[in-house]
Design a protein around this motif. Structure first.
Motif, PDB file in Angstrom:
ATOM      1  N   LEU A   1      36.921 -10.422  17.890  1.00  0.00           N
ATOM      2  CA  LEU A   1      35.720  -9.620  17.658  1.00  0.00           C
ATOM      3  C   LEU A   1      34.676  -9.761  18.759  1.00  0.00           C
ATOM      4  N   GLY A   2      34.822 -10.786  19.600  1.00  0.00           N
ATOM      5  CA  GLY A   2      33.868 -10.942  20.693  1.00  0.00           C
ATOM      6  C   GLY A   2      32.436 -11.066  20.205  1.00  0.00           C
ATOM      7  N   VAL A   3      32.197 -12.008  19.285  1.00  0.00           N
ATOM      8  CA  VAL A   3      30.869 -12.173  18.690  1.00  0.00           C
ATOM      9  C   VAL A   3      29.857 -12.555  19.771  1.00  0.00           C
ATOM     10  N   VAL A   4      28.685 -11.927  19.720  1.00  0.00           N
ATOM     11  CA  VAL A   4      27.620 -12.201  20.683  1.00  0.00           C
ATOM     12  C   VAL A   4      26.320 -12.479  19.935  1.00  0.00           C
ATOM     13  N   GLU A   5      25.364 -13.025  20.632  1.00  0.00           N
ATOM     14  CA  GLU A   5      24.048 -13.267  20.044  1.00  0.00           C
ATOM     15  C   GLU A   5      23.449 -11.933  19.594  1.00  0.00           C
ATOM     16  N   GLY A   6      22.912 -11.910  18.391  1.00  0.00           N
ATOM     17  CA  GLY A   6      22.367 -10.679  17.831  1.00  0.00           C
ATOM     18  C   GLY A   6      23.308  -9.980  16.872  1.00  0.00           C
ATOM     19  N   ASP A   7      24.528 -10.472  16.757  1.00  0.00           N
ATOM     20  CA  ASP A   7      25.435  -9.906  15.755  1.00  0.00           C
ATOM     21  C   ASP A   7      25.002 -10.327  14.358  1.00  0.00           C
ATOM     22  N   ARG A   8      25.304  -9.467  13.382  1.00  0.00           N
ATOM     23  CA  ARG A   8      25.006  -9.741  11.976  1.00  0.00           C
ATOM     24  C   ARG A   8      26.159  -9.176  11.137  1.00  0.00           C
ATOM     25  N   ALA A   9      26.652  -9.955  10.189  1.00  0.00           N
ATOM     26  CA  ALA A   9      27.791  -9.554   9.371  1.00  0.00           C
ATOM     27  C   ALA A   9      27.333  -9.005   8.030  1.00  0.00           C
ATOM     28  N   VAL A  10      28.080  -8.041   7.518  1.00  0.00           N
ATOM     29  CA  VAL A  10      27.846  -7.484   6.185  1.00  0.00           C
ATOM     30  C   VAL A  10      29.203  -7.424   5.485  1.00  0.00           C
ATOM     31  N   SER A  11      29.256  -7.896   4.234  1.00  0.00           N
ATOM     32  CA  SER A  11      30.560  -7.968   3.565  1.00  0.00           C
ATOM     33  C   SER A  11      30.454  -7.777   2.062  1.00  0.00           C
TER      34      SER A  11
ATOM     35  N   SER B   1      24.010 -14.515  10.686  1.00  0.00           N
ATOM     36  CA  SER B   1      23.631 -14.236   9.304  1.00  0.00           C
ATOM     37  C   SER B   1      24.613 -13.268   8.653  1.00  0.00           C
ATOM     38  N   ILE B   2      24.723 -13.374   7.318  1.00  0.00           N
ATOM     39  CA  ILE B   2      25.623 -12.527   6.545  1.00  0.00           C
ATOM     40  C   ILE B   2      24.851 -11.926   5.379  1.00  0.00           C
ATOM     41  N   ASP B   3      25.070 -10.650   5.115  1.00  0.00           N
ATOM     42  CA  ASP B   3      24.524  -9.975   3.937  1.00  0.00           C
ATOM     43  C   ASP B   3      25.691  -9.637   3.011  1.00  0.00           C
ATOM     44  N   TYR B   4      25.576 -10.053   1.740  1.00  0.00           N
ATOM     45  CA  TYR B   4      26.687  -9.936   0.793  1.00  0.00           C
ATOM     46  C   TYR B   4      26.398  -8.990  -0.362  1.00  0.00           C
ATOM     47  N   LEU B   5      27.415  -8.202  -0.727  1.00  0.00           N
ATOM     48  CA  LEU B   5      27.535  -7.539  -2.022  1.00  0.00           C
ATOM     49  C   LEU B   5      28.742  -8.149  -2.717  1.00  0.00           C
TER      50      LEU B   5
ATOM     51  N   ILE C   1      24.297  -2.245   5.874  1.00  0.00           N
ATOM     52  CA  ILE C   1      24.552  -2.246   7.321  1.00  0.00           C
ATOM     53  C   ILE C   1      23.395  -1.571   8.055  1.00  0.00           C
ATOM     54  N   ALA C   2      22.988  -0.408   7.563  1.00  0.00           N
ATOM     55  CA  ALA C   2      21.928   0.346   8.220  1.00  0.00           C
ATOM     56  C   ALA C   2      20.581  -0.365   8.117  1.00  0.00           C
ATOM     57  N   ARG C   3      20.254  -0.865   6.915  1.00  0.00           N
ATOM     58  CA  ARG C   3      18.935  -1.465   6.689  1.00  0.00           C
ATOM     59  C   ARG C   3      18.732  -2.730   7.515  1.00  0.00           C
ATOM     60  N   ASN C   4      19.750  -3.604   7.525  1.00  0.00           N
ATOM     61  CA  ASN C   4      19.610  -4.893   8.203  1.00  0.00           C
ATOM     62  C   ASN C   4      20.209  -4.900   9.599  1.00  0.00           C
TER      63      ASN C   4
END
Length: 579
Positions: A213-223, A246-250, A266-269
């Protein structure tokens, strides 16, 4: 409620490279990022920085150590998406115990089946304690009755109420196991995959590095993915933790009810990385397209991963067409391939290439097991499209072999084998089952596919193959043919074969969302006609009441094996006589 930051102000991004899970959490706890939980309405329920998760886990660890739990003992956890799971899972890591994440009940009327599953998982793991949601405490109590070794069970309060004693932590280290993962599809005869700390770290390094995935600074996960499944637990807990994002969960249930909340989050955060099986993208289109807010902006979503089931190009094309007006970039799609026996990931597609397909001749595929390029890729009757799933992770090897174990050339279909540092040492307490799939450092994945210019194309599961008159037929082809005609909704059909004594007979079980004999006759006739037209085989049609539903695995995939077992047990109605 606080909004956890996307970036750490002082902590430098470290992209994996840790020795074990406790070391990952120790490092991430020095920053400000963490996890946030949301409900189906998109309202924030709670937020925990990695620092708070570590503090809570260490308290739980001291409680478990003080209660006399020995190193290496197993703690079964009903893995819902809530802070209690984090407390138990990471608490076990600091206490030297092995977590065993298990699913929560799904579907209608599944209490007995869920209890049976729990009992099998208790037996397979040898767990001495079981905790989870308060609502499931009764299930745990019922299942634990048969196992005298289980000395603690209930909601999380049974852990929280233990006294915290001044004992030294004994965190799991690089040479230890990390947890036991029940592979999806194993609810009947569960195989507990032994996930070692070293294998997990190797898999994470490949996943979050440039070849993944090539994670970089500023990435944020949603799951919304379930944490009892490898894609949810490793892909959207361990991988973000290993990169301090950081991760945002449903919860999966809330996603199923309101799939648009996934995209809204995804859009909001400004989420940048999110994954789903094909059916999740399909659900977002079917249930969410009519509820898209005018200000939805998905331009931030740089990696839209697909995995966990057969990758369906048609579903992803519909998703892209629906959400491109809202900023989604179809080149963000990253098809991938993996399984629990390799921790999670095996292959990834290159970034910014989107979904690439290979159209092959159906006759050559069925009769010669050769993926010959189709003369007319647009003719669905003569050609079949497969999604290219990328290259194997660095440090790993992948081969396609024939029945004699010989490595096959490009475009020859065979069984997929993989080797490398992410491979499991075996199934917990099951040496014979382990020997069936492991040999000389290679894992027999049980999947079929072919190589194409160094990339793998997955065509299906070997055990799901249907052979009719010497011809190989993939059940997915049958199911997709029915769905393509809009006879039933996506996910409402399951194809398998039965031995009639005179050969194989194809059966298609479909959810009958109609009432009245005439409508049922029409449905069965349309299903059979769609299969005959697209695949050129005759089939029997079994109409399944929506109250029963089609069975799924613990990760939500269609279980053809259980559907077949239900059919043979007489649970599904035969097709009407006039069909």
């Amino acid at each position: 409620m606080k909004v956890l930051p996307t970036r750490n102000s002082t902590l430098a991004l470290q992209r994996a490279g840790f020795a074990c899970v406790p070391a990952m959490l120790d490092y991430a706890a020095k920053g400000e990022t963490g996890v946030t939980f949301y409900n189906a309405k998109g309202e924030q329920l709670s937020a925990l920085a990695w620092r708070e998760i570590r503090e809570r886990a260490q308290v739980v660890a001291r409680k478990m150590i003080g209660a006399g739990f020995a190193p290496g003992e197993r703690l079964l956890i009903t893995a819902d998406t809530w802070p209690g799971f984090f407390d138990a899972f990471f608490g076990a890591q600091y206490a030297g115990l092995l977590p065993v994440p298990v699913s929560i009940p799904v579907g209608i009327g599944g209490k007995d089946a869920y209890l049976d599953q729990l009992r099998r998982q208790f037996a397979a793991s040898g767990a001495v304690a079981a905790v989870g949601l308060d609502d499931l405490a009764g299930y745990l109590a019922d299942a634990a009755q048969e196992f005298p070794a289980v000395r603690l069970h209930g909601g999380m309060d049974v852990l929280y109420s233990l006294p915290e004693k001044p004992v030294d932590l004994r965190p799991l280290g690089a040479d230890d196991l990390c947890y036991i993962q029940f592979s999806s599809g194993s609810t009947r005869n569960p195989h507990g995959v032994q996930i070692t700390q070293r294998a997990l770290m190797a898999n994470l390094a490949g996943m979050v590095g440039p070849s993944g995935l090539g994670v970089v600074e500023g990435d944020r996960a949603v799951s919304w993915l379930p944490l009892y499944h490898d894609m949810g637990l490793i892909g959207f807990l361990m991988a973000p933790l290993s990169t301090q994002i950081s991760i945002d969960y449903l919860t999966p249930r809330d996603f199923a009810r309101r799939p648009m909340q996934w995209l809204n989050l995804i859009a909001r955060n400004r989420g940048t990385i999110s994954y789903s099986p094909s059916f999740g993208y399909d659900l977002a289109v079917r249930r969410g397209a009519a509820q898209v807010p005018a200000d939805l902006d998905l331009a931030c979503w740089r990696h839209a991963g697909i995995g966990g089931d057969m990758v369906r190009a048609d579903v992803l094309e519909r998703f892209a067409a629906t959400f491109e007006p809202f900023g989604f970039n179809r080149k963000a799609f990253i098809p991938s391939y993996g399984m629990a026996e390799v921790c999670l990931a095996i292959t990834f597609c290159p970034h910014d290439t989107g979904v690439r397909t290979d159209a092959v001749d159906r006759t050559a595929l069925a009769e010669a097991q050769r993926a010959v390029p189709a003369a007319d890729p647009g003719d669905d009757h003569k050609s079949r499209r497969f999604v290219i799933c990328g290259r194997v992770l660095p440090g790993h090897r992948l081969e396609v072999r024939d029945s004699e174990g010989r490595v096959l050339p490009d475009r020859a279909v065979g069984r997929i084998f993989v080797s490398g540092p992410s491979i499991m040492p075996g199934y917990f307490g099951e040496p014979e089952a382990s020997r069936e799939v492991l040999s000389d450092g290679w894992l027999d994945t049980g999947d079929l596919g072919y190589m194409l210019d160094g990339e793998i194309v997955v065509t299906g599961r070997a055990k799901d193959l249907i052979i009719v008159n010497g011809r190989n037929v993939w059940p997915q082809d049958i199911e997709w043919a029915v769905e393509a005609k809009r006879v039933v909704k996506n996910g409402d059909a399951a194809a398998f074969s039965i031995d009639t004594g005179e050969g194989e007979r194809v059966v298609v079980a479909v959810l009958a969302r109609v009432s009245g004999d005439e409508a049922r006759v029409t449905l069965a006739r349309d299903v059979a006609g769609a299969v005959r037209e697209a695949i050129a085989v005759d089939c029997d049609v079994a109409l399944v009441p929506p109250t029963l539903g089609l069975p799924t695995t613990s990760s939500g995939k269609l279980s053809r094996a259980r559907t077949k077992a239900n059919y043979l047990a007489g649970l599904y109605a035969p097709k009407p006589a006039a069909a």
